[in-house]
Design a protein around this motif. Structure first.
Motif, PDB file in Angstrom:
ATOM      1  N   SER A 167       0.828  -1.212   0.000  1.00 62.42           N
ATOM      2  CA  SER A 167       0.000   0.000   0.000  1.00 62.42           C
ATOM      3  C   SER A 167       0.860   1.259   0.000  1.00 62.42           C
ATOM      4  O   SER A 167       0.507   2.253  -0.633  1.00 62.42           O
ATOM      5  CB  SER A 167      -0.957   0.002   1.179  1.00 62.42           C
ATOM      6  N   SER A 168       1.994   1.221   0.685  1.00 60.32           N
ATOM      7  CA  SER A 168       2.910   2.365   0.662  1.00 60.32           C
ATOM      8  C   SER A 168       3.505   2.578  -0.714  1.00 60.32           C
ATOM      9  O   SER A 168       3.626   3.712  -1.185  1.00 60.32           O
ATOM     10  CB  SER A 168       4.033   2.169   1.676  1.00 60.32           C
ATOM     11  N   VAL A 169       3.881   1.502  -1.358  1.00 60.09           N
ATOM     12  CA  VAL A 169       4.446   1.610  -2.706  1.00 60.09           C
ATOM     13  C   VAL A 169       3.397   2.148  -3.671  1.00 60.09           C
ATOM     14  O   VAL A 169       3.684   3.019  -4.501  1.00 60.09           O
ATOM     15  CB  VAL A 169       4.992   0.241  -3.180  1.00 60.09           C
ATOM     16  N   ILE A 170       2.171   1.665  -3.564  1.00 59.62           N
ATOM     17  CA  ILE A 170       1.103   2.152  -4.448  1.00 59.62           C
ATOM     18  C   ILE A 170       0.806   3.628  -4.172  1.00 59.62           C
ATOM     19  O   ILE A 170       0.602   4.416  -5.101  1.00 59.62           O
ATOM     20  CB  ILE A 170      -0.172   1.285  -4.283  1.00 59.62           C
ATOM     21  N   PHE A 171       0.825   4.013  -2.909  1.00 58.54           N
ATOM     22  CA  PHE A 171       0.547   5.404  -2.553  1.00 58.54           C
ATOM     23  C   PHE A 171       1.647   6.344  -3.049  1.00 58.54           C
ATOM     24  O   PHE A 171       1.365   7.452  -3.505  1.00 58.54           O
ATOM     25  CB  PHE A 171       0.396   5.532  -1.037  1.00 58.54           C
ATOM     26  N   TYR A 172       2.906   5.897  -2.976  1.00 61.84           N
ATOM     27  CA  TYR A 172       4.033   6.751  -3.366  1.00 61.84           C
ATOM     28  C   TYR A 172       4.509   6.520  -4.802  1.00 61.84           C
ATOM     29  O   TYR A 172       5.552   7.029  -5.191  1.00 61.84           O
ATOM     30  CB  TYR A 172       5.216   6.552  -2.409  1.00 61.84           C
ATOM     31  N   ILE A 173       3.767   5.768  -5.595  1.00 65.37           N
ATOM     32  CA  ILE A 173       4.204   5.447  -6.957  1.00 65.37           C
ATOM     33  C   ILE A 173       4.268   6.692  -7.839  1.00 65.37           C
ATOM     34  O   ILE A 173       5.108   6.775  -8.736  1.00 65.37           O
ATOM     35  CB  ILE A 173       3.312   4.354  -7.585  1.00 65.37           C
ATOM     36  N   ASP A 231      10.708   9.544  -7.500  1.00 66.62           N
ATOM     37  CA  ASP A 231      12.074  10.050  -7.535  1.00 66.62           C
ATOM     38  C   ASP A 231      12.813   9.619  -6.271  1.00 66.62           C
ATOM     39  O   ASP A 231      12.229   9.135  -5.304  1.00 66.62           O
ATOM     40  CB  ASP A 231      12.092  11.574  -7.695  1.00 66.62           C
ATOM     41  N   HIS A 232      14.107   9.781  -6.301  1.00 62.80           N
ATOM     42  CA  HIS A 232      14.971   9.326  -5.220  1.00 62.80           C
ATOM     43  C   HIS A 232      14.694  10.079  -3.914  1.00 62.80           C
ATOM     44  O   HIS A 232      14.703   9.490  -2.828  1.00 62.80           O
ATOM     45  CB  HIS A 232      16.437   9.489  -5.643  1.00 62.80           C
ATOM     46  N   ALA A 233      14.445  11.358  -4.000  1.00 57.92           N
ATOM     47  CA  ALA A 233      14.201  12.161  -2.796  1.00 57.92           C
ATOM     48  C   ALA A 233      12.946  11.703  -2.055  1.00 57.92           C
ATOM     49  O   ALA A 233      12.916  11.667  -0.818  1.00 57.92           O
ATOM     50  CB  ALA A 233      14.094  13.628  -3.166  1.00 57.92           C
ATOM     51  N   ALA A 234      11.910  11.342  -2.797  1.00 59.14           N
ATOM     52  CA  ALA A 234      10.678  10.867  -2.156  1.00 59.14           C
ATOM     53  C   ALA A 234      10.911   9.529  -1.461  1.00 59.14           C
ATOM     54  O   ALA A 234      10.411   9.298  -0.352  1.00 59.14           O
ATOM     55  CB  ALA A 234       9.569  10.739  -3.191  1.00 59.14           C
TER      56      ALA A 234
END
Length: 126
Positions: free
Chosen positions: A43-49, A53-56
């Motif tokens: 869910s974190s990966v889907i939310f931050y997809i 970028d590297h900074a995120a």
């Protein structure tokens, strides 16, 4: 068929081989622990997809909550994998020395990968 086991073996959770029940239970416990950790991670990966970028990614990992859960996920995942692979080797490899070599190799490999992964998370989190 159940009466062939002694009462002491039933109390100690020992099977006919006098070993393996603890590994069986431990693998089920690690599998249950993986469920919420993997749900959190996916869910974190889907939310931050959309912030790919590297900074995120670094800002996500530097959060103490996320880095702690990520380390728990890595430890649990690698430990669950080692238990499963060891069971497969013990069941299907019949030569004693080959079995011993493969189990030691797998444990060494996964401990090395787990330590490298955890150190990478810690290096980014600190």
């Amino acid at each position: 068929m159940n009466n062939l086991r002694t009462p002491l073996s039933r109390v100690r959770l020992l099977g006919s081989a006098k070993d393996g029940t603890a590994k069986f239970i431990l693998q089920r416990v690690t599998a249950l622990a993986l469920i919420p950790l993997l749900v959190w991670f996916v869910s974190s990966v889907i939310f931050y997809i959309h912030k790919a970028d590297h900074a995120a990614l670094v800002s996500w990992i530097t959060s103490s909550w996320n880095s702690t859960l990520l380390i728990l996920l890595l430890i649990n995942l690698f430990y669950h994998t080692v238990i499963g692979l060891q069971e497969v080797i013990e069941d299907y490899v019949y030569h004693h020395y080959m079995k011993l070599f493969m189990i030691i190799s797998i444990k060494f490999f996964f401990i090395t990968i787990a330590l490298a992964s955890i150190l990478a998370v810690l290096k980014m989190a600190v």
